[in-house]
Design an enzyme around this catalytic site. Structure first.
Site, PDB file in Angstrom:
ATOM      1  N   HIS A 293      53.312  21.251  18.703  1.00 30.62           N
ATOM      2  CA  HIS A 293      52.096  22.594  18.695  1.00 30.62           C
ATOM      3  C   HIS A 293      50.861  21.909  18.546  1.00 30.62           C
ATOM      4  O   HIS A 293      50.727  20.739  17.791  1.00 30.62           O
ATOM      5  CB  HIS A 293      52.426  23.540  17.515  1.00 30.62           C
ATOM      6  N   ASP A 305      49.892  17.290  10.705  1.00 34.70           N
ATOM      7  CA  ASP A 305      50.393  18.572  11.130  1.00 34.70           C
ATOM      8  C   ASP A 305      49.423  19.450  12.091  1.00 34.70           C
ATOM      9  O   ASP A 305      48.827  19.912  11.395  1.00 34.70           O
ATOM     10  CB  ASP A 305      50.979  19.450   9.940  1.00 34.70           C
ATOM     11  N   GLU A 339      51.587  28.086  16.429  1.00 34.89           N
ATOM     12  CA  GLU A 339      53.011  28.051  15.657  1.00 34.89           C
ATOM     13  C   GLU A 339      52.907  28.161  14.119  1.00 34.89           C
ATOM     14  O   GLU A 339      53.887  28.747  13.625  1.00 34.89           O
ATOM     15  CB  GLU A 339      53.185  26.342  15.717  1.00 34.89           C
ATOM     16  N   GLU A 340      51.737  27.781  13.588  1.00 37.55           N
ATOM     17  CA  GLU A 340      51.512  28.138  12.301  1.00 37.55           C
ATOM     18  C   GLU A 340      51.710  29.614  11.857  1.00 37.55           C
ATOM     19  O   GLU A 340      51.983  29.863  10.842  1.00 37.55           O
ATOM     20  CB  GLU A 340      50.150  27.389  11.785  1.00 37.55           C
ATOM     21  N   ASP A 367      57.395  18.012  14.758  1.00 34.34           N
ATOM     22  CA  ASP A 367      56.682  18.512  14.017  1.00 34.34           C
ATOM     23  C   ASP A 367      56.884  18.572  12.591  1.00 34.34           C
ATOM     24  O   ASP A 367      56.914  19.405  11.617  1.00 34.34           O
ATOM     25  CB  ASP A 367      56.747  20.108  14.416  1.00 34.34           C
ATOM     26  N   HIS A 436      49.104  21.300   5.081  1.00 38.74           N
ATOM     27  CA  HIS A 436      48.260  22.414   5.001  1.00 38.74           C
ATOM     28  C   HIS A 436      47.217  22.119   3.922  1.00 38.74           C
ATOM     29  O   HIS A 436      46.939  22.992   3.231  1.00 38.74           O
ATOM     30  CB  HIS A 436      49.228  23.686   4.931  1.00 38.74           C
TER      31      HIS A 436
END
Length: 474
Positions: A293, A305, A339-340, A367, A436
């Site tokens: 992603h 990420d 995606e998130e 991922d 994140h």
């Protein structure tokens, strides 16, 4: 140009050897009840060792590796965080489309996806009692906002949903879930479901301990979900340090009062999946998908990420095209959007291409970071796992296998539709230190490891797309 000429000569020599194995094998040659193959198929699989070495050594060569990593680092530094629905993400998608075209692949296109665009405006968490303290916090998306001047309430601290269920006086309180990290799968439920569980007990807001095994006072964001007919309450993550601090105060009998102020907006935007095809030479309608992603959360740079996973997946058709290596089946690289926010890009792709799912032979997804590559996490039938495991033996020492029932973000959507797949297995011990958070920057990456991931990803994609039998679905 000189290097490309040499590579072309090597490829021609390799092709003369490999073409003799382009036979019409069928699945009966693979004995499904055991991980056993007959000699012709074993010979065919073994014959890929030279091309594996060729692809991987080429990608790791100074000229190619420097160029690849420069493309990756330039992308990360230009765009940084790329939240779904943002103009920055759409600019990043346009950039990758142009980069693909100028890298020699013209068959690149996008497909629209409707995505949520959650944007944080202002966030503050402050302890009012027993003493004043600013609490480092970050909202969980797509949390609802608080009233303008926030929510002030006393705090209840629990370590599990079961513990919360045993407490009667939750009405009007702020609940802090202080569940210590064990594994991501076990711990992330407190981020995802905390707002539902707390609201069902009457809480007015919820805080969660950041989903990370270690912290240098860095809060980690991520997604949560709400449930129909359950009141939506504001939700934020705090650092592990502050979670432990509040826990100690709570255990000592202190009355803890906190103010949470969160302002944000939520609307819908149009984003896009990016699709890049390297057409197969013998079975172009059949395909192997390799993906990652392109979106990220709105903090840090989205380098771990999932900038690295996206870039090595983008690189697969680009480098194979450069080397004039056309596999039997089409390799389709997909850069997923949103995606998130819940695998939205992947779900839209399956909806749009549902009648073509029978043509997908295998799905690869990266991922989980691009640290030192170790092998593959494989999901699918036992027969599929046997075949991919056998192929991986040719990649030693990058041949570790983790067999799972399902795996990997968007890939799980394909596995649920009966399509086998695999995720990149890498030495991701530190992944959740950055995940994140504002720490997810290019500094977290090791150039050699990222390049080695790109080399492995290109080579394994080629072999799976070129083997004479399809990966068995059952």
């Amino acid at each position: 140009m000189y290097l490309k000429t040499i590579l072309a000569i090597i490829f021609i020599c390799y092709t003369k050897v490999i073409e003799q194995y382009d036979l019409d094998y069928d699945e009966s040659m693979f004995l499904r009840n055991e991980c056993f193959f007959n000699e012709p198929l074993l010979d065919k699989l073994s014959s890929y060792k030279p091309v594996i070495d060729y692809i991987m050594s080429t990608v790791k060569s100074k000229l190619i590796s420097e160029d690849f990593y420069e493309k990756y680092s330039t992308f990360i530094d230009i765009f940084g965080a790329r939240p779904a629905g943002s103009k920055n993400l759409e600019n990043a998608i346009d950039y990758m489309n142009r980069l693909t075209y100028y890298s020699g692949i013209k068959n690149v296109f996008t497909e629209n996806v409707t995505v949520p665009h959650w944007q944080r405006i202002y966030e503050s968490v402050q302890m009012i009692r027993p003493r004043f303290k600013d609490i480092a916090a970050i909202g969980l998306g797509p949390s609802v906002a608080t009233p303008r001047y926030g929510i002030t309430a006393d705090v209840i601290v629990v370590c599990s949903f079961k513990e919360l269920d045993k407490i009667d006086k939750v009405q009007g309180k702020i609940v802090l879930f202080n569940n210590v990290f064990t594994t991501y799968i076990e711990t992330v439920v407190y981020r995802v479901y905390s707002a539902i569980k707390a609201a069902q007990k009457g809480a007015v807001a919820v805080l969660v301990r950041s989903i990370t095994p270690f912290s240098l006072y860095t809060p980690h964001t991520g997604s949560l979900i709400y449930k129909e007919n359950v009141r939506k309450i504001p939700a934020a993550a705090i650092t592990t340090e502050d979670a432990d601090f509040i826990q100690r105060l709570y255990n000592s009998g202190e009355k803890i009062t906190i103010n949470i102020t969160m302002l944000n907006t939520l609307n819908k935007k149009i984003s896009r999946n990016t699709i890049i095809d390297l057409r197969g030479r013998l079975e172009p309608r059949k395909m192997v998908i390799v993906s990652g992603h392109i979106d990220s959360w709105d903090v840090g740079q989205g380098a771990v990420d999932n900038g690295g996973g996206m870039m090595i997946s983008w690189f697969v058709p680009v480098i194979l095209n450069y080397l004039n290596l056309r596999p039997r089946r089409t390799i389709r690289s997909i850069l997923w959007t949103a995606e998130e926010e819940g695998l939205i890009g992947g779900a839209e792709y399956i909806r749009r291409h549902y009648n073509e799912l029978q043509d997908i032979n295998f799905v690869l997804e990266s991922d989980a970071g691009t640290f030192k590559p170790l092998g593959l996490e494989i999901a699918g039938s036992r027969a599929a796992k046997c075949l991919i495991s056998t192929i991986l033996k040719l990649f030693s020492p990058i041949n570790r296998i983790k067999l799972v029932n399902n795996t990997g973000s968007e890939m799980s959507l394909f596995v649920n539709n009966g399509i086998p797949g695999a995720s990149l297995l890498n030495q991701d011990y530190n992944y959740f230190l950055y995940h994140h958070s504002n720490a997810d920057t290019l500094t977290a990456q090791n150039k050699e490891h990222v390049v080695n991931c790109a080399a492995f990803w290109a080579a394994i994609s080629y072999v799976i797309a070129d083997i004479p039998i399809p990966v068995p679905r059952d």
